[in-house]
Scaffold this motif. Structure first.
Motif, PDB file in Angstrom:
ATOM      1  N   LEU A 174       0.890 -16.382   5.609  1.00  0.00           N
ATOM      2  CA  LEU A 174       0.671 -15.494   6.740  1.00  0.00           C
ATOM      3  C   LEU A 174       1.263 -14.126   6.434  1.00  0.00           C
ATOM      4  N   PRO A 175       0.718 -13.053   7.023  1.00  0.00           N
ATOM      5  CA  PRO A 175       1.324 -11.732   6.848  1.00  0.00           C
ATOM      6  C   PRO A 175       2.785 -11.759   7.299  1.00  0.00           C
ATOM      7  N   PRO A 176       3.635 -10.961   6.657  1.00  0.00           N
ATOM      8  CA  PRO A 176       5.064 -10.990   6.994  1.00  0.00           C
ATOM      9  C   PRO A 176       5.398 -10.410   8.360  1.00  0.00           C
ATOM     10  N   ARG A 177       4.481  -9.674   8.962  1.00  0.00           N
ATOM     11  CA  ARG A 177       4.701  -9.093  10.284  1.00  0.00           C
ATOM     12  C   ARG A 177       3.405  -9.139  11.072  1.00  0.00           C
ATOM     13  N   THR A 178       3.488  -8.883  12.353  1.00  0.00           N
ATOM     14  CA  THR A 178       2.315  -8.796  13.218  1.00  0.00           C
ATOM     15  C   THR A 178       1.874  -7.340  13.336  1.00  0.00           C
ATOM     16  N   PRO A 179       0.670  -7.106  13.839  1.00  0.00           N
ATOM     17  CA  PRO A 179       0.264  -5.714  14.063  1.00  0.00           C
ATOM     18  C   PRO A 179       1.219  -4.987  15.008  1.00  0.00           C
ATOM     19  N   GLU A 180       1.714  -5.692  16.017  1.00  0.00           N
ATOM     20  CA  GLU A 180       2.647  -5.087  16.970  1.00  0.00           C
ATOM     21  C   GLU A 180       3.953  -4.681  16.292  1.00  0.00           C
ATOM     22  N   GLU A 181       4.291  -5.372  15.224  1.00  0.00           N
ATOM     23  CA  GLU A 181       5.502  -5.052  14.470  1.00  0.00           C
ATOM     24  C   GLU A 181       5.245  -4.016  13.371  1.00  0.00           C
ATOM     25  N   GLY A 182       4.016  -3.490  13.333  1.00  0.00           N
ATOM     26  CA  GLY A 182       3.704  -2.416  12.400  1.00  0.00           C
ATOM     27  C   GLY A 182       3.042  -2.846  11.113  1.00  0.00           C
ATOM     28  N   TYR A 183       2.491  -4.070  11.062  1.00  0.00           N
ATOM     29  CA  TYR A 183       1.886  -4.540   9.813  1.00  0.00           C
ATOM     30  C   TYR A 183       0.585  -3.800   9.502  1.00  0.00           C
ATOM     31  N   HIS A 184       0.398  -3.477   8.247  1.00  0.00           N
ATOM     32  CA  HIS A 184      -0.890  -3.013   7.718  1.00  0.00           C
ATOM     33  C   HIS A 184      -0.996  -3.512   6.281  1.00  0.00           C
ATOM     34  N   LEU A 185      -2.184  -4.002   5.923  1.00  0.00           N
ATOM     35  CA  LEU A 185      -2.367  -4.640   4.623  1.00  0.00           C
ATOM     36  C   LEU A 185      -2.071  -3.702   3.457  1.00  0.00           C
ATOM     37  N   SER A 186      -2.527  -2.455   3.517  1.00  0.00           N
ATOM     38  CA  SER A 186      -2.295  -1.538   2.391  1.00  0.00           C
ATOM     39  C   SER A 186      -0.804  -1.367   2.126  1.00  0.00           C
ATOM     40  N   GLU A 187      -0.024  -1.270   3.192  1.00  0.00           N
ATOM     41  CA  GLU A 187       1.422  -1.134   3.031  1.00  0.00           C
ATOM     42  C   GLU A 187       2.033  -2.409   2.449  1.00  0.00           C
ATOM     43  N   ASP A 188       1.549  -3.548   2.910  1.00  0.00           N
ATOM     44  CA  ASP A 188       2.050  -4.830   2.415  1.00  0.00           C
ATOM     45  C   ASP A 188       1.772  -4.992   0.923  1.00  0.00           C
ATOM     46  N   LEU A 189       0.579  -4.606   0.495  1.00  0.00           N
ATOM     47  CA  LEU A 189       0.227  -4.729  -0.923  1.00  0.00           C
ATOM     48  C   LEU A 189       1.105  -3.822  -1.788  1.00  0.00           C
ATOM     49  N   ALA A 190       1.409  -2.637  -1.272  1.00  0.00           N
ATOM     50  CA  ALA A 190       2.309  -1.749  -2.012  1.00  0.00           C
ATOM     51  C   ALA A 190       3.723  -2.318  -2.042  1.00  0.00           C
ATOM     52  N   ASP A 191       4.189  -2.829  -0.895  1.00  0.00           N
ATOM     53  CA  ASP A 191       5.527  -3.440  -0.841  1.00  0.00           C
ATOM     54  C   ASP A 191       5.657  -4.561  -1.863  1.00  0.00           C
ATOM     55  N   ASP A 192       4.647  -5.421  -1.903  1.00  0.00           N
ATOM     56  CA  ASP A 192       4.726  -6.593  -2.772  1.00  0.00           C
ATOM     57  C   ASP A 192       4.665  -6.194  -4.248  1.00  0.00           C
ATOM     58  N   ALA A 193       3.833  -5.214  -4.568  1.00  0.00           N
ATOM     59  CA  ALA A 193       3.743  -4.758  -5.961  1.00  0.00           C
ATOM     60  C   ALA A 193       5.046  -4.103  -6.402  1.00  0.00           C
TER      61      ALA A 193
END
Length: 745
Positions: free
Chosen positions: A174-193
């Motif tokens: 599952l994504p590490p955060r919800t949309p309400e918590e500020g999640y966005h996939l592009s940011e997550d992919l950069a964080d993980d890389a």
């Protein structure tokens, strides 16, 4: 007696000491007329940075479609040769369209891994056969089965940027955060890389890395936070025709295109901005503002990844390829949409329907939010492909196939503002990497003899902008749209489909490639395919058509248009599970829709055996997402059903009595009221054999609801289908579900 000391031999090294790190950045569905770097109006400072610190190519080409480009880019072969003449979800039995990359065409990741590279991939994959994307595998066509030691992203062709169905290696997460918590996939992919890079430096500092970072942006749905879209408020108010004129002028001023390049006219079937009714213009403007914010946002995330490479000391010997688009901008939004899979399902709508539905969920500010799956008008895609004729899905014309590429490698490439004008293709990336690393393409990988590399290395042009191009011949073909490049000339056939027109083309069932009209262009004098010379040079056209046929035969393209077989000619043969009956546990989740029972377009009975508490609430099951799907849930003891037809139309069926408590059998029966695609459905809700509610779904989704969301039981993970429980999501059922049985009838 002297004690002996055992010293193990050092590990054998297969790479030179100065072997470069490699980073491939691939943006999705982005045309050359968007980035400010080359004259567009989307701010792209990270792309600026790579160009300023390296070089750029203005005649680099893709295949005009997602899966085909990616398969070619990663393998060094032509897309049909590796079974990707069509996207993975619409594969068929012909070799060139099978959706399976053969082991005889190993990806560069597999080869580099054997040579000692650490290999990792992020983001959109879209090269696994759709039927193999469940947690049950098989996993040999997942990224980790094809040479990448690590993967984090999604397997499908698109995903909600707020609620994606994600995979880490071979595990659904599952994504590490919800949309309400500020999640966005592009940011997550950069964080993980970035996290992976830090671990790599700490644990394997002596190994070079090969990273493939493939954004889900700016593929639909166009999802970005409001503040990013607001950066572009008012900037597109004068429409796509005026935008195109401005970008064309600036591209020349920047030297990105030559002075003699011509601006090609709008296709006669595409709307002029002046033809858009005044009351619809705010909607069309905001769609472009969201797309622009979405594009800038992903470029900023790329910048974060580049910053980390620099901070860790990798910059000097890291070879970066920043490719702006796996094809041109996408015209699949057609007339502008709040739910982009309406087009793929062939459901006709009017723009005013979208505007009316939008008003119910927040108006224009809802565009770009989790409550919509919006995509801009096709004419914005055409404008985003300035100065060319085409868009995504047109392999016949630039705009569909010509994408900017920037390259940085401080250790070996001297920064140079002069664009490289050599004609090259995405299959050239792998042989370029092999050349600079010092690898001869292996004849055997993992015991399997290898197919020849089709691409041509462009390393010769790194420090010589005037070098004569070495790629002589390259074919293009997507769903019958096709072209052939040879020694400075190009012959093109538009094909049977116009991507921005809804529905199937008239006469598609009688179409044959033999009757298509071919055009001819002298690219040495005509940068944008503006002047058709077919009538003036019939012999040259005949020569190129013959070369196309040779290339098509050699690369498993035949039958030309084979990619249309499922999508246009036999939709009933789309990839689907072979089963007609399923038994699920009460906690089964994240079954990709392509592999799940087709509850929304096949007659079926869903039987739920559950223990109902006195205060029953929660989701019994859901298929799809807020942008389209169906769900059965309980609200304050009342049994509810909703069929969400792509936000445009919601059919709600509710019982009038509360459910009995204790052991209860609930049945949801779905039947066609009229047996035709998209025909109305009759839905009956039963409790312990008695009818509790019934209703009619006026229009159904003939293909599917989503590309990347799932079937969930007992909870609504991903995106919630119904607004009735949107604010309660994931709205876990507070009773107990023993099992769910599904059967086609």
């Amino acid at each position: 007696m002297q004690e002996s000391v055992y010293k193990p031999s050092p590990a054998e090294r297969h790479l030179p000491e100065d072997a470069p790190n490699i980073l491939i950045i691939l943006v999705d569905d982005a045309g050359p007329g968007l980035p400010s770097t080359f004259g567009g109006e989307v701010t792209t400072r990270s792309l600026d940075r790579i160009v300023d610190e390296g070089i750029a190519y203005n005649r680099f080409h893709t295949t005009a479609m997602c899966s085909p480009t990616r398969a070619s880019l990663l393998s060094g072969r032509n897309h049909h040769r590796v079974g990707n003449g069509q996207i993975a979800e619409l594969a068929n039995d012909w070799d060139g369209y099978s959706g399976h990359i053969p082991r005889s065409s190993a990806l560069a990741a597999e080869v580099l891994r054997h040579y000692g590279y650490s290999t990792a991939a992020w983001g959109k994959w879209h090269n696994t056969p759709a039927e193999e994307t469940t947690v049950a595998g098989p996993f040999d066509s997942w990224p980790t089965g094809l040479g990448f030691e690590y993967f984090y992203g999604f397997l499908a062709g698109e995903a909600s940027q707020y609620e994606p169905n994600l995979v880490r290696n071979t595990t659904v997460v599952l994504p590490p955060r919800t949309p309400e918590e500020g999640y966005h996939l592009s940011e997550d992919l950069a964080d993980d890389a970035i996290d992976w890079l830090q671990k790599h430096r700490a644990m394997q500092p002596d190994k070079p890395f090969y990273m493939y970072w493939a954004s889900g942006a700016i593929h639909g749905p166009h999802h970005v936070m409001k503040e990013w879209a607001d950066r572009y408020k008012g900037k597109f108010d004068d429409g796509w025709d005026a935008y195109r004129e401005r970008v064309f002028k600036r591209a020349k001023e920047k030297g990105w295109i030559p002075e003699n390049a011509q601006l090609t006219p709008r296709h006669p079937t595409m709307a002029a901005w002046d033809s858009i009714p005044e009351h619809q213009r705010p909607f069309q403007r905001r769609l472009m503002e969201v797309a622009a914010g979405y594009a800038e946002h992903v470029d900023v995330q790329i910048g974060r990844l580049l910053d980390e490479i620099d901070r860790l000391g990798y910059a000097d010997n890291t070879l970066v390829f920043y490719i702006w688009g796996d094809n041109g901008s996408s015209a699949e939004g057609q007339n502008g949409t709040i739910s982009e899979l309406l087009a793929q399902n062939g459901i006709p709508t009017e723009v005013d329907q979208h505007i009316a539905a939008l008003e119910e969920i927040g108006g224009l500010d809802a565009l770009g939010s989790p409550k919509t799956d919006n995509q801009y008008h096709a004419a914005w895609a055409w404008a985003g492909s300035t100065p060319y004729k085409g868009t995504k899905l047109l392999a016949s014309h630039f705009g569909g196939t010509r994408n900017p590429m920037a390259v940085r490698w401080p250790a070996k490439i001297k920064p140079d503002p002069a664009p490289r004008t050599q004609f090259h293709h995405c299959n050239d990336l792998v042989p370029t990497i092999y050349e600079v690393v010092g690898i001869t393409p292996p004849r055997v990988v993992n015991g399997i003899p290898q197919d020849p590399i089709d691409g041509t290395s462009f390393a010769y042009s790194f420090n010589d902008p005037a070098a004569e191009g070495r790629l002589r011949t390259q074919y293009f073909e997507i769903m019958g749209s096709r072209s052939i490049y040879h020694d400075g000339w190009m012959a093109s056939a538009f094909g049977p489909r116009t991507p921005w027109l809804p529905g199937l083309p008239p006469g598609i069932h009688e179409w044959t490639p033999d009757h298509d009209t071919w055009e001819l262009y002298n690219l040495a004098e005509d940068w944008t395919q503006a002047n058709d010379l077919a009538e003036e040079h019939p012999e040259k056209l005949a020569q190129l058509k013959e070369i196309f046929l040779v290339e098509a035969t050699r690369n498993q393209v035949l039958p030309v248009g084979g990619g249309l077989w499922v999508v246009a000619l036999h939709p009933e043969m789309r990839i689907a599970p072979p089963y007609k009956e399923w038994t699920f546990s009460g906690h089964m989740t994240r079954m990709p829709e392509f592999c799940a029972p087709a509850l929304g377009n096949k007659p079926n009975i869903v039987t739920i055996d559950a223990d109902i508490p006195a205060d029953a609430n929660g989701v019994l099951y859901k298929l799809g997402s807020n942008s389209g799907g169906l769900t059965c849930f309980v609200e304050d003891g009342i049994l509810c059903y909703e069929y969400n037809l792509f936000i445009i139309q919601r059919t709600k069926i509710r019982a009038t009595e509360t459910l009995p408590t204790g052991k209860v059998r609930i049945e949801v029966e779905t039947a066609y009221a009229e047996p035709r695609p998209a025909g109305p459905l009759t839905v009956t809700l039963k409790v312990n054999g008695d009818v509790w509610a019934q209703g009619t779904v006026p229009v159904s989704a003939p293909l599917l609801f989503t590309a990347n969301d799932c079937l969930d039981i007992g909870i609504a993970l991903g995106s919630p289908v119904s607004l009735d429980y949107y604010d309660k999501a994931p709205f876990r059922f507070n009773g107990s579900i023993e099992q769910v049985h599904v059967k086609y009838v």
